[in-house]
Design a protein around this motif. Structure first.
Motif, PDB file in Angstrom:
ATOM      1  N   THR A  12       0.828  -1.204   0.000  1.00  0.00           N
ATOM      2  CA  THR A  12       0.000   0.000   0.000  1.00  0.00           C
ATOM      3  C   THR A  12       0.865   1.257   0.000  1.00  0.00           C
ATOM      4  OG1 THR A  12      -0.120   0.352   2.395  1.00  0.00           O
ATOM      5  CG2 THR A  12      -1.682  -1.222   1.428  1.00  0.00           C
ATOM      6  N   CYS A  13       0.280   2.325  -0.508  1.00  0.00           N
ATOM      7  CA  CYS A  13       0.933   3.645  -0.467  1.00  0.00           C
ATOM      8  C   CYS A  13       0.639   4.359   0.855  1.00  0.00           C
ATOM      9  CB  CYS A  13       0.435   4.511  -1.619  1.00  0.00           C
ATOM     10  SG  CYS A  13       0.680   3.788  -3.246  1.00  0.00           S
TER      11      CYS A  13
ATOM     12  N   SER B 205      -0.968   5.035  -6.290  1.00  0.00           N
ATOM     13  CA  SER B 205      -0.838   3.655  -6.772  1.00  0.00           C
ATOM     14  C   SER B 205      -0.332   3.601  -8.213  1.00  0.00           C
ATOM     15  CB  SER B 205      -2.175   2.923  -6.642  1.00  0.00           C
ATOM     16  OG  SER B 205      -3.202   3.608  -7.355  1.00  0.00           O
TER      17      SER B 205
ATOM     18  N   CYS C  44       0.091  -3.356  -6.412  1.00  0.00           N
ATOM     19  CA  CYS C  44       0.264  -1.974  -5.967  1.00  0.00           C
ATOM     20  C   CYS C  44      -1.106  -1.352  -5.695  1.00  0.00           C
ATOM     21  CB  CYS C  44       0.981  -1.163  -7.043  1.00  0.00           C
ATOM     22  SG  CYS C  44       2.590  -1.837  -7.517  1.00  0.00           S
ATOM     23  N   ILE C  45      -1.350  -0.962  -4.457  1.00  0.00           N
ATOM     24  CA  ILE C  45      -2.655  -0.393  -4.107  1.00  0.00           C
ATOM     25  C   ILE C  45      -2.470   0.816  -3.202  1.00  0.00           C
ATOM     26  CG2 ILE C  45      -4.007  -2.494  -4.396  1.00  0.00           C
ATOM     27  CD1 ILE C  45      -3.723  -3.060  -1.456  1.00  0.00           C
TER      28      ILE C  45
ATOM     29  N   ALA D  76      -2.055  -4.305 -10.358  1.00  0.00           N
ATOM     30  CA  ALA D  76      -2.764  -3.108  -9.912  1.00  0.00           C
ATOM     31  C   ALA D  76      -4.233  -3.464  -9.730  1.00  0.00           C
ATOM     32  CB  ALA D  76      -2.610  -1.975 -10.928  1.00  0.00           C
TER      33      ALA D  76
END
Length: 311
Positions: free
Chosen positions: A80-81, A134, A106-107, A166
């Motif tokens: 996560t970002c 993301s 990637c979230i 993604a």
């Protein structure tokens, strides 16, 4: 091959891919993970390991993914970002790849306020990070892999084998931007896409048509999200509270009327897989049983997707 992962090989060989989710425990005891591993073993081509889903502190996705590798299951490590800046993210990705973890989803990550729900207090006052979004995260992983360079430009000592994923919420509001966001993620370097849960087949089919019109289904493998329902209340909650999830009323009524609601949930999930499989451009499914991993084998088997291909 970009990473040589099993998931990449299955998709490259033209098989209908299956991924399934494994949620780490709220503690440091590995035994619950090992039990889930045995429930899930052989049911999918790779297994998503969530990264503090719903902003609740759990065993890290990296540590849990390493255990999966040791136990012979291929992880899709979620990143996560929300919780890390670009330095920490890249450091963790390099470490994970060094331990044989080659799939990464990637979230953005659920907002920290989501952690305070039901009996859980969560950490609603925690500071988020979101140093990158993301789409940028996908690009960072692509640069690590294809250019052997960090986001800042410094060289690595070699390429990082990654199969980059993604998320896509095709029915999220505002729906008119969803195809554009999907295109941006694929342009940034996404190799595969896992969607938000699909219950409304007609609307999802329309979203896929828009993706096909732009040729996006040919540039990344799209896996439709399937959440196995346990009750009518669960479906009602998702319909009202989970962004991008639309549950037709007839499914809620069907669950409400069922004598055995868990068996009905497995039947509904199996039927959804059969329906999304007929939509052009869908190359697999991502199954989330949400602390009901025992259901995954029945769902995948019921859909005629067992045994999984050996590539």
């Amino acid at each position: 091959m970009k990473s040589g992962s099993n998931l990449e090989k299955v998709l490259a060989a033209g098989h209908f891919a299956v991924t399934a989710e494994l949620g780490p425990p709220m503690g440091c005891n590995m035994e619950p993970v090992r039990k889930k591993i045995e429930l899930l073993r052989g049911t999918a081509d790779a297994y998503n390991v969530t990264d503090c889903q719903t902003a609740v502190v759990r065993m890290s996705s990296i540590a849990t993914s390493i255990l999966l590798v040791r136990e012979g299951l291929e992880p899709v490590m979620q990143m996560t970002c929300r919780d890390r800046n670009r330095i920490a993210i890249q450091s963790d990705i390099l470490g994970a790849a060094g331990h044989g973890i080659h799939n990464c989803l990637c979230i953005a990550g659920d907002h920290q306020s989501f952690g305070a729900a039901g009996k859980l207090k969560g950490h609603p006052g925690a500071k988020n990070v979101y140093d990158v979004d993301s789409i940028q995260l996908v690009g960072i992983l692509k640069q690590l892999r294809d250019d052997s360079r960090q986001q800042g430009g410094d060289a690595l000592d070699g390429p990082v084998p990654l199969f980059i994923g993604a998320a896509w919420t095709p029915l999220g509001d505002p729906i008119q931007i969803r195809t554009t966001r999907l295109a941006k993620k694929i342009r940034a370097g996404a190799d595969f896409i896992q969607t938000q849960a699909v219950y409304d087949i007609e609307q999802f089919a329309e979203a896929m048509r828009k993706a096909r019109d732009k040729g996006l289904h040919e540039r990344a493998a799209i896996l439709a999200g399937i959440i196995v329902p346990k009750s009518a209340a669960m479906l009602t909650y998702m319909n009202k509270s989970v962004p991008g999830v639309i549950v037709p009323q007839h499914l809620i009524d069907r669950m409400q009327a069922a004598a055995d609601r868990r068996a009905e949930g497995i039947r509904i999930a199996t039927e959804l897989i059969e329906q999304v499989r007929r939509i052009e451009g869908v190359r697999g499914v991502h199954i989330q049983a949400i602390e009901w991993e025992a259901a995954v084998r029945d769902v995948v088997g019921g859909a005629g997707l067992l045994p999984r291909p050996v590539v």
